[in-house]
Design a protein around this motif. Structure first.
Motif, PDB file in Angstrom:
ATOM      1  N   ASN A 140       0.817  -1.211   0.000  1.00 54.86           N
ATOM      2  CA  ASN A 140       0.000   0.000   0.000  1.00 54.86           C
ATOM      3  C   ASN A 140       0.848   1.258   0.000  1.00 54.86           C
ATOM      4  OD1 ASN A 140      -2.335  -1.531   0.030  1.00 54.86           O
ATOM      5  ND2 ASN A 140      -2.633  -1.377   2.247  1.00 54.86           N
ATOM      6  N   ASN A 141       1.984   1.222   0.677  1.00 53.58           N
ATOM      7  CA  ASN A 141       2.837   2.416   0.739  1.00 53.58           C
ATOM      8  C   ASN A 141       3.368   2.789  -0.642  1.00 53.58           C
ATOM      9  OD1 ASN A 141       2.501   2.700   3.497  1.00 53.58           O
ATOM     10  ND2 ASN A 141       4.313   1.486   4.003  1.00 53.58           N
ATOM     11  N   LYS A 196       0.493   4.516  -2.448  1.00 50.55           N
ATOM     12  CA  LYS A 196       0.200   5.821  -1.845  1.00 50.55           C
ATOM     13  C   LYS A 196       1.129   6.919  -2.354  1.00 50.55           C
ATOM     14  CE  LYS A 196      -1.802   4.109   2.506  1.00 50.55           C
ATOM     15  NZ  LYS A 196      -1.592   3.933   3.970  1.00 50.55           N
ATOM     16  N   ASP A 217      -5.266  10.685  -2.859  1.00 49.52           N
ATOM     17  CA  ASP A 217      -5.656  10.299  -1.504  1.00 49.52           C
ATOM     18  C   ASP A 217      -6.825   9.325  -1.457  1.00 49.52           C
ATOM     19  OD1 ASP A 217      -3.657  11.828  -0.408  1.00 49.52           O
ATOM     20  OD2 ASP A 217      -4.945  13.538   0.074  1.00 49.52           O
ATOM     21  N   LEU A 256      -6.823   6.641  -3.124  1.00 54.22           N
ATOM     22  CA  LEU A 256      -6.214   5.358  -3.477  1.00 54.22           C
ATOM     23  C   LEU A 256      -7.040   4.647  -4.546  1.00 54.22           C
ATOM     24  CD1 LEU A 256      -4.721   3.644  -0.279  1.00 54.22           C
ATOM     25  CD2 LEU A 256      -3.537   4.456  -2.320  1.00 54.22           C
TER      26      LEU A 256
END
Length: 397
Positions: free
Chosen positions: A124-125, A128, A133, A135
């Protein structure tokens, strides 16, 4: 000498924009008239056999490994030359003889889970860093001056999809391939729907579950880490599925739409959003091998036939090709703004691979090689229960 002659002939047919090619012996040639916009540098000889077996795999791997460099005056030189090559009748991007020997495709439940996790569980990082925002990892919808505001365009896309359903409060929605949950949770919070999302990505599942708990939505929202084919006998009033059918495989498309019909209540409405080729279905060897294992881009009429054969009816079709081109261009800009960080974490080869992927996809949309389409479909006579005209789809939310 043979290799150089081969590449000169291959590239001569592939570009109309001025391109300079520098070979491994420092000799060079310019194709097209005028000052070169892009320079392709061969740092090493590439075996002719590899290119004739599958040009996309051979050239893609060569770029990943820095055997080829592509530089230019603009921000996205790779996009410039691939867009141009798609439009030349004799280019390597369109020559079927250079797109053979594709990796084996299999789409059983275990294979599908492995394929999805190999792409979406990168972390996920990572996503991101270059998504907005929300996602949201699919085509945005650019309206009314928000041309460069990706967040606003992704929010607009979610509402554009949900409004097409003409959703009524208290009814139920299934989101097949729910991603990181923005669409399903917006449906719960702003349209008062009871929502279920399904994904095969553990990273996505964990984040959506956390969002449901953090936002106090447990009474109206649930997420399942399960194959969409294993939802039993439940039915929903509405179904959404965004960027999903490209993963199911050519042999499973008919079954996918039959599952949509099975899960949809009588007179229910579904919005299916996905990448489609107007010219017919296709694979890309390099993307299948490195980015989307098992991926297949279906043809427009192919999708329509599957919808009809599932006893569903088409109510509305909308093409959003230019929107996805712009989305990808913004993603690539964001990606390169964090390039050093990504490379430090994932390595140079991975970073070059993803930059190539984002630019190549933008070029493919720009050239018209692929499109992205929203299919509004109903279980029952087309349009039953929906307003008579399309104006209701365009109401600002």
């Amino acid at each position: 000498m043979l290799e150089k002659t081969f590449y000169k002939q291959l590239l001569k047919r592939s570009f109309s924009v001025p391109v300079k090619v520098v070979f491994w012996d420092d000799s060079s040639v310019v194709f097209g008239k005028g000052e070169p916009q892009v320079t392709i540098t061969f740092n090493e000889k590439l075996p002719i056999r590899a290119v004739t077996q599958n040009a996309s795999i051979a050239l893609g791997e060569a770029y990943m490994d820095k055997k080829i460099e592509i530089t230019g005056t603009g921000d996205r030189p790779i996009q410039t030359i691939i867009n141009d090559a798609y439009q030349q009748a004799g280019s390597f991007m369109r020559d079927s003889k250079l797109r053979r020997f594709l990796p084996k495709q299999s789409h059983g439940e275990q294979e599908s889970q492995t394929d999805i996790q190999s792409h979406y569980d990168v972390g996920n990082n990572f996503y991101k860093l270059w998504l907005d925002d929300t996602l949201t990892y699919s085509c945005a919808y650019f309206t009314n001056g928000n041309t460069d505001d990706l967040y606003a365009a992704q929010v607009a896309k979610v509402h554009h999809i949900l409004q097409k359903l003409n959703p009524q409060p208290g009814k139920t929605l299934l989101d097949i391939g729910c991603g990181w949950g923005t669409l399903m949770l917006t449906a719960a919070k702003e349209y008062n729907l009871k929502v279920t999302g399904v994904t095969l990505s553990e990273e996505q599942y964990n984040l959506v579950q956390k969002r449901i708990l953090d936002e106090g939505l447990s009474d109206v929202a649930e997420v399942k880490l399960v194959d969409y084919r294993e939802l039993g006998d439940r039915q929903w009033d509405y179904i959404t599925s965004v960027g999903m059918f490209e993963h199911v495989g050519e042999e499973n498309l008919g079954l996918y739409f039959k599952d949509v019909a099975r899960y949809l209540k009588d007179d229910g409405v579904a919005l299916i959003h996905g990448i489609t080729r107007q010219q017919g279905g296709a694979y890309n060897g390099w993307i299948n091998k490195y980015i989307f294992p098992g991926g297949y881009i279906p043809g427009l009429t192919e999708i329509i036939n599957h919808i009809v054969n599932a006893d569903l009816q088409v109510t509305d079709v909308e093409m959003l090709r230019r929107h996805y081109q712009r989305t990808l261009e913004i993603w690539d800009t964001n990606f390169n703004a964090h390039r050093e960080e990504i490379q430090a974490d994932k390595g140079r080869r991975f970073t070059r691979m993803w930059d190539l992927y984002l630019q190549a996809c933008a070029a493919s949309f720009e050239s018209g090689n692929i499109d992205v389409v929203q299919y509004l479909i109903t279980k029952g006579a087309s349009g039953t229960g929906l307003p008579m005209t399309r104006g209701y789809m365009l109401t600002d939310k």
